[in-house]
Enzyme design. Structure first.
Site, mmCIF file in Angstrom:
data_model
loop_
_atom_site.group_PDB
_atom_site.id
_atom_site.type_symbol
_atom_site.label_atom_id
_atom_site.label_comp_id
_atom_site.label_asym_id
_atom_site.label_seq_id
_atom_site.Cartn_x
_atom_site.Cartn_y
_atom_site.Cartn_z
ATOM 1 N N SER A 95 0.831 -1.124 -0.124
ATOM 2 C CA SER A 95 -0.061 -0.047 -0.160
ATOM 3 C C SER A 95 0.867 1.269 0.064
ATOM 4 O O SER A 95 1.528 1.383 1.023
ATOM 5 C CB SER A 95 -1.016 -0.173 1.261
ATOM 6 O OG SER A 95 -1.660 -1.213 1.368
ATOM 7 N N LYS A 170 -7.134 1.814 -2.474
ATOM 8 C CA LYS A 170 -6.678 1.475 -1.051
ATOM 9 C C LYS A 170 -6.811 2.457 -0.081
ATOM 10 O O LYS A 170 -7.225 2.177 1.212
ATOM 11 C CB LYS A 170 -5.349 0.749 -1.217
ATOM 12 C CG LYS A 170 -4.560 0.328 0.026
ATOM 13 C CD LYS A 170 -5.245 -0.754 0.794
ATOM 14 C CE LYS A 170 -4.734 -0.833 2.053
ATOM 15 N NZ LYS A 170 -4.928 -2.065 2.970
ATOM 16 N N LYS A 238 0.970 5.690 8.117
ATOM 17 C CA LYS A 238 1.488 5.860 6.754
ATOM 18 C C LYS A 238 0.221 6.008 5.911
ATOM 19 O O LYS A 238 0.556 6.678 4.721
ATOM 20 C CB LYS A 238 2.467 4.361 6.511
ATOM 21 C CG LYS A 238 2.985 4.282 5.026
ATOM 22 C CD LYS A 238 2.248 3.607 4.079
ATOM 23 C CE LYS A 238 1.886 2.105 4.714
ATOM 24 N NZ LYS A 238 1.376 0.916 3.823
#
Ligand SMILES: NC(=O)c1ccc[n+]([C@@H]2O[C@H](COP(=O)([O-])OP(=O)(O)OC[C@H]3O[C@@H](n4cnc5c(N)ncnc54)[C@H](O)[C@@H]3O)[C@@H](O)[C@H]2O)c1
Length: 297
Positions: A95, A170, A238
């Site tokens: 990701s 995502k 993140k």
């Protein structure tokens, strides 16, 4: 068909093992030798570097923490780009920022190498079961070539658009998951302080409109005070940072994402960055002065 697999962490290890179980030959690499040994014991061959893995395989899959790791492994010294041959395919399942997927795709295209970004949702349990949800960006003909392989690791693989679209999808997924866990936490703290057993609340609402995959996966954990990862808070930070950057770049305010990001930051300051993201509940517990636990825990 020989597959290269680079990045054998919480997710990459079970995903690579599922490819071995499906009968594919694998060449694997990770900077952590213990991880490599474990997958080699399950039947894989060890590669000496990303370059070496790419030179020995038809398709290279990467499953790494974030954009800088993917750039290093694919485009860096001794990277995939130095070993991969024209006509081969690289699939990054990490990701990362959609803009970095596009940058990597462009660099590989200059060598005549195809690229897909194909991040996943479902966490470690679904990686083990081979039932991940896979969201893909890239060319349809390339997607069709690797779809069968992806479906050995996931129960669905959907082509969402061009390179980068997998990671945009995502980011949308991660915003929804983070906000859901925060909403669940807020609600369980409210119920607990109001004197209602949170386990009963879960039982009562899971079949109604508030029911969700997040609620089913995370309630049993928070009701036992179990924050063993799973999906670490630092990884969700993140993802939300990538979501905030991407949203702001294209002029999309994301107020709720910003709030949950600050909750994650507060937990990081407390040394909880390596705990599961359901550890968000500890922020709410502290504010209200209660602990959410099922009876007897
Ligand atoms: N854990 C989850 O529940 C989950 C769920 C969905 C998606 N993801 C995403 O999947 C990706 C991987 O997550 P994870 O939980 O497996 O992370 P992880 O940190 O457990 O694994 C990453 C692996 O990459 C390896 N690595 C790092 N730099 C490397 C390099 N230069 N060369 C070779 N190997 C290198 C690490 O040693 C580690 O084994 C992340 O992008 C994450 O956001 C994770």
């Amino acid at each position: 068909m020989k597959i290269g697999f680079i990045g054998l962490g919480i997710m990459g290890k079970p995903m690579s093992k599922n490819l071995l179980k499906a009968g594919y030959k694998l060449v694997v690499y990770d900077i952590v030798q213990e991880a490599v040994k474990e997958v080699v014991a399950a039947g894989a061959e060890a590669g000496a570097s990303p370059k070496d893995v790419a030179s020995k395989t038809d398709i290279v899959i990467t499953m790494l923490p974030n954009s800088p790791h993917v750039k290093t492994v694919i485009l860096g010294k001794d990277g995939v780009i130095e070993g991969v041959q024209k006509g081969k395919i690289v699939v990054d399942m990490s990701s990362i920022a959609p803009a970095v997927s596009q940058e990597v795709g462009k660099a590989l295209a200059e060598k005549g190498v195809e690229f897909l970004d194909a991040p996943v949702s479902g966490g470690e349990p679904k990686a083990i079961d081979g039932t991940l949800a896979i969201m893909v960006g890239g060319k349809e003909e390339v997607f069709n070539k690797v779809k069968d392989i992806l479906l050995k690791m996931g129960s669905s693989a959907v082509l969402c658009g061009d390179i980068g679209a997998g990671n945009v999808t995502k980011l949308a997924n991660q915003v929804i998951v983070a906000l859901n866990i925060a909403a669940m936490s807020e609600a369980y703290v409210l119920a607990t302080k109001a004197g209602v057993d949170p386990a009963k609340v879960f039982d009562a609402i899971k079949g109604g409109l508030a029911g969700s995959t997040v609620l089913n996966a995370k309630s049993p954990m928070v009701l036992e005070g179990n924050y063993k990862p799973g999906f670490r808070i630092e990884l969700h930070i993140k993802d939300l940072q990538n979501a905030l950057d991407t949203a702001h770049d294209i002029g999309v305010p994301v107020p709720l994402t910003s709030v949950v990001m600050e909750i994650f930051q507060a937990l990081k300051v407390e040394g909880k960055a390596k705990e599961d993201h359901c550890g968000i509940i500890q922020f709410y517990e502290k504010l209200a002065g209660v602990k959410v636990r099922k009876k007897g825990v």
